[in-house]
Design a protein around this motif. Structure first.
Motif, PDB file in Angstrom:
ATOM      1  N   TYR A  79       0.647  -0.698  -0.517  1.00  0.00           N
ATOM      2  CA  TYR A  79      -0.290  -0.019  -0.394  1.00  0.00           C
ATOM      3  C   TYR A  79       1.019   1.315   0.058  1.00  0.00           C
ATOM      4  N   HIS A  94      -2.527   5.876  16.816  1.00  0.00           N
ATOM      5  CA  HIS A  94      -3.130   4.925  16.969  1.00  0.00           C
ATOM      6  C   HIS A  94      -2.298   3.441  16.994  1.00  0.00           C
ATOM      7  N   ASP A 149       4.195   7.105   2.756  1.00  0.00           N
ATOM      8  CA  ASP A 149       3.432   6.161   3.680  1.00  0.00           C
ATOM      9  C   ASP A 149       3.741   5.103   2.766  1.00  0.00           C
TER      10      ASP A 149
HETATM   11  O1  GTQ Z   1      -0.205   7.364   9.841  1.00  0.00           O
HETATM   12  O2  GTQ Z   1      -0.941   5.305  10.710  1.00  0.00           O
HETATM   13  O3  GTQ Z   1      -1.491   6.201   4.784  1.00  0.00           O
HETATM   14  O4  GTQ Z   1      -2.872   4.227   9.626  1.00  0.00           O
HETATM   15  C1  GTQ Z   1      -2.232   4.356   5.839  1.00  0.00           C
HETATM   16  C2  GTQ Z   1      -3.291   3.727   7.280  1.00  0.00           C
HETATM   17  C3  GTQ Z   1      -1.520   5.681   6.873  1.00  0.00           C
HETATM   18  C4  GTQ Z   1      -0.827   6.159  10.036  1.00  0.00           C
HETATM   19  C5  GTQ Z   1      -1.801   5.111   6.029  1.00  0.00           C
HETATM   20  C6  GTQ Z   1      -2.809   4.618   8.066  1.00  0.00           C
HETATM   21  C7  GTQ Z   1      -1.741   5.264   8.693  1.00  0.00           C
END
Ligand code: GTQ
Length: 261
Positions: A79, A94, A149
Motif C-alpha cells: 500500500y 492509534h 506512507d
Molecule cells: O499513519 O497510521 O497512509 O494507519 C494508511 C493507514 C497511514 C498511519 C496510511 C494508516 C496510516
C-alpha cells in the motif's frame, strides 16, 4: 451435470483452473506507473481545504496501481499513499498490526511520535512505525508537511490479521527524549541489555546521515551498473531489514546515468 452437482456442495474441479493457479511464471495485474509529486501535491492541497487531519484520522491520498484499481494497492503486496499534515494539525494516536514507513517529501520539523518518543521529520528522512506501536503525527511548524506512507496492508489482509485501536487522545504521552533511539542504536552501539527483535528500534534514519554515506561511497567506490550506489535500511539488532515485511533502501544514481533493463 457433474460440475453443477458438486458446485452446490462447494467443490470445484482443479483441472479447469490448474493453469491459472500454478503458472510457469508470475502473472501480475500490476502495471508500471509514475505519479508526479506536483500533481499529487495540488490534489492534496485541495484535500486540505476539504477535510482536517483529525476529521480524516489520516489525511491521505492513496496511490492506486492502474492495474489494481479499487484495491488500495500500489503493488500486489504494498500500500502507498501521500499524507498531508497542515500547520497546527494533529493526526490522532492509534496502533495497528500493519507496519508503516514514511519518506518525507516536503517540509521540515513536523513530528511523528512512536512508543513514547517523538522524532522531528525533515526532507528525505526515513521514519518507521512498527506493527502495534502507538503513533501520532503533529505539525507545529508554519508550513505544510508531506510524506509518502508505505504500509504492508495487503500482506496483513492476505493473512486476515488486521487489528487496530485508537488511544482516544490526539497525542500519546511522551516518556523518552527526542533522539534517544538514535543515540542508543544509531552509532554502531546498543544498550548492553538490548534484546533481539525482528523490528528495528530506530524510529528515524535521518537523510543527512544517509546522504553523507552515499556521497562517501560515490567518492570511493564504483557504482553497481544496475543499482548505482545503494544502501539498505537495516535493523541494527539483527542486520535484517528495518521492517521485516517491506525491504527498503536508498539509492544514488549519478547524473546522466542509465541502468540496463
Ligand atoms: O499513519 O497510521 O497512509 O494507519 C494508511 C493507514 C497511514 C498511519 C496510511 C494508516 C496510516
Amino acid at each position: 451435470a457433474f460440475y453443477d452437482r458438486i458446485d452446490k456442495q462447494h467443490m470445484t474441479p482443479l483441472w479447469n483452473v490448474l493453469g491459472d493457479l500454478v503458472t510457469p511464471e508470475p502473472r501480475s495485474g500490476c502495471q508500471p506507473f509514475a505519479w508526479r509529486f506536483d500533481e499529487i501535491r495540488a490534489a492534496m492541497v485541495e484535500a486540505g481545504g476539504l477535510i482536517t487531519a483529525k476529521e480524516a484520522e489520516r489525511r491521505v491520498l492513496i496511490l492506486e496501481n492502474p492495474g489494481l484499481r479499487g484495491q488500495s494497492k500500489i503493488t500486489t503486496s504494498m500500500y502507498a499513499g501521500v499524507q498531508l499534515v497542515l500547520p497546527g494539525e494533529v493526526a490522532p494516536a492509534h496502533r495497528h498490526t500493519q507496519s508503516a514507513l514514511r519518506f518525507v517529501l516536503e517540509g521540515e520539523g513536523a513530528h511523528t511520535a512512536v512508543n513514547g518518543e517523538k522524532t522531528m521529520m525533515r526532507y528525505g528522512d526515513f521514519v518507521i512505525t512498527p506493527h502495534m506501536a502507538w503513533h501520532d503525527h503533529g505539525n507545529e511548524t508554519d508550513a505544510p508537511m508531506f510524506w509518502l506512507d508505505g504500509l504492508d496492508i495487503p500482506v496483513v489482509s492476505f493473512l486476515d490479521a488486521s487489528f487496530a485501536d485508537g488511544l482516544g487522545e490526539d497525542a500519546q504521552p511522551i516518556t523518552r527524549p527526542t533522539g534517544q533511539s538514535l543515540a542508543e542504536f544509531g552509532n554502531n552501539l546498543m544498550p548492553d541489555n538490548a534484546e533481539r527483535s525482528i523490528v528495528s528500534p530506530l524510529l528515524n534514519y535521518p537523510y543527512d546521515r544517509s546522504r553523507e554515506s552515499l556521497e562517501a561511497l560515490r567518492r570511493g567506490a564504483d557504482p553497481d551498473p544496475c543499482h548505482g550506489w545503494k544502501l539498505r535500511y537495516t535493523n541494527p539488532l539483527d542486520g535484517g531489514d528495518a521492517i521485516p515485511t517491506m525491504g527498503t533502501a536508498i539509492q544514488l544514481l549519478g547524473a546522466g546515468s542509465t541502468t540496463p533493463f
